[in-house]
Design a protein around this motif. Structure first.
Motif, mmCIF file in Angstrom:
data_model
loop_
_atom_site.group_PDB
_atom_site.id
_atom_site.type_symbol
_atom_site.label_atom_id
_atom_site.label_comp_id
_atom_site.label_asym_id
_atom_site.label_seq_id
_atom_site.Cartn_x
_atom_site.Cartn_y
_atom_site.Cartn_z
ATOM 1 N N LEU A 20 20.540 30.629 50.165
ATOM 2 C CA LEU A 20 21.442 30.057 49.160
ATOM 3 C C LEU A 20 22.538 31.051 48.811
ATOM 4 N N GLU A 21 22.183 32.322 48.720
ATOM 5 C CA GLU A 21 23.159 33.364 48.411
ATOM 6 C C GLU A 21 24.184 33.500 49.537
ATOM 7 N N VAL A 22 23.740 33.447 50.782
ATOM 8 C CA VAL A 22 24.655 33.533 51.931
ATOM 9 C C VAL A 22 25.609 32.343 51.928
ATOM 10 N N ARG A 23 25.070 31.165 51.649
ATOM 11 C CA ARG A 23 25.910 29.959 51.599
ATOM 12 C C ARG A 23 26.966 30.056 50.488
ATOM 13 N N ALA A 24 26.544 30.528 49.319
ATOM 14 C CA ALA A 24 27.476 30.674 48.196
ATOM 15 C C ALA A 24 28.549 31.704 48.514
ATOM 16 N N ARG A 25 28.144 32.816 49.117
ATOM 17 C CA ARG A 25 29.102 33.878 49.476
ATOM 18 C C ARG A 25 30.144 33.319 50.451
ATOM 19 N N ALA A 26 29.704 32.527 51.408
ATOM 20 C CA ALA A 26 30.636 31.930 52.375
ATOM 21 C C ALA A 26 31.602 30.974 51.672
ATOM 22 N N ASP A 27 31.100 30.211 50.719
ATOM 23 C CA ASP A 27 31.963 29.298 49.952
ATOM 24 C C ASP A 27 33.050 30.076 49.210
ATOM 25 N N GLU A 37 34.344 42.666 42.046
ATOM 26 C CA GLU A 37 33.676 42.214 40.824
ATOM 27 C C GLU A 37 33.891 40.721 40.580
ATOM 28 N N SER A 38 35.078 40.217 40.896
ATOM 29 C CA SER A 38 35.341 38.782 40.756
ATOM 30 C C SER A 38 34.549 38.003 41.805
ATOM 31 N N ARG A 39 34.509 38.535 43.009
ATOM 32 C CA ARG A 39 33.773 37.871 44.102
ATOM 33 C C ARG A 39 32.290 37.760 43.752
ATOM 34 N N ASP A 40 31.716 38.805 43.213
ATOM 35 C CA ASP A 40 30.296 38.779 42.860
ATOM 36 C C ASP A 40 30.012 37.807 41.722
ATOM 37 N N LEU A 42 31.744 35.127 40.899
ATOM 38 C CA LEU A 42 31.896 33.788 41.437
ATOM 39 C C LEU A 42 30.715 33.407 42.329
ATOM 40 N N THR A 43 30.221 34.357 43.097
ATOM 41 C CA THR A 43 29.089 34.081 43.978
ATOM 42 C C THR A 43 27.840 33.749 43.174
ATOM 43 N N VAL A 44 27.566 34.516 42.131
ATOM 44 C CA VAL A 44 26.394 34.247 41.297
ATOM 45 C C VAL A 44 26.492 32.854 40.682
ATOM 46 N N LEU A 45 27.647 32.518 40.157
ATOM 47 C CA LEU A 45 27.828 31.193 39.563
ATOM 48 C C LEU A 45 27.697 30.095 40.610
ATOM 49 N N ARG A 46 28.224 30.329 41.802
ATOM 50 C CA ARG A 46 28.103 29.336 42.876
ATOM 51 C C ARG A 46 26.634 29.164 43.290
ATOM 52 N N VAL A 47 25.871 30.242 43.329
ATOM 53 C CA VAL A 47 24.440 30.144 43.628
ATOM 54 C C VAL A 47 23.754 29.289 42.566
ATOM 55 N N TYR A 48 24.057 29.522 41.300
ATOM 56 C CA TYR A 48 23.465 28.720 40.228
ATOM 57 C C TYR A 48 23.825 27.241 40.390
#
Length: 99
Positions: A20-27, A37-40, A42-48
């Motif tokens: 799920l984390e890999v998928r969110a990071r790709a998104d 810091e912005s990328r991280d 956004l990634t955490v929120l996308r994972v949620y």
């Protein structure tokens, strides 16, 4: 493969997988370059968001409530996220006039 980022939502933490984390990071990477810091964030929120979508079921369950909250937070962070050149994401609006 362990998770790379820290997740603080206790209700979702057990439902987050490395996939799920890999998928969110790709998104997020597809949305454009961001400072780390912005990328991280956004990634955490996308994972949620993805976790809520995968595990939500009924209209008024906890996952649906969290989904709404995380989508709003994602939009706010996205609009304020800094890019490597120091700029921010901008949106263009076009006025619509009736004839």
């Amino acid at each position: 493969m362990p998770l790379e980022l820290t997740y603080t939502d206790a209700a979702l933490k057990g439902r987050i997988t490395p996939e799920l984390e890999v998928r969110a990071r790709a998104d997020i990477d597809a949305m454009g370059p961001f400072l780390p810091e912005s990328r991280d964030k956004l990634t955490v929120l996308r994972v949620y968001i993805l976790a809520c979508l995968e595990h939500g079921g009924q209209r008024d369950d906890a996952f649906e409530v969290k989904l709404g909250q995380y989508r709003k937070e994602f939009e706010f962070i996205y609009r304020n996220a800094k890019r490597p050149d120091g700029s921010r994401v901008t949106f263009m609006s076009v006025p619509i006039e009736r004839a």
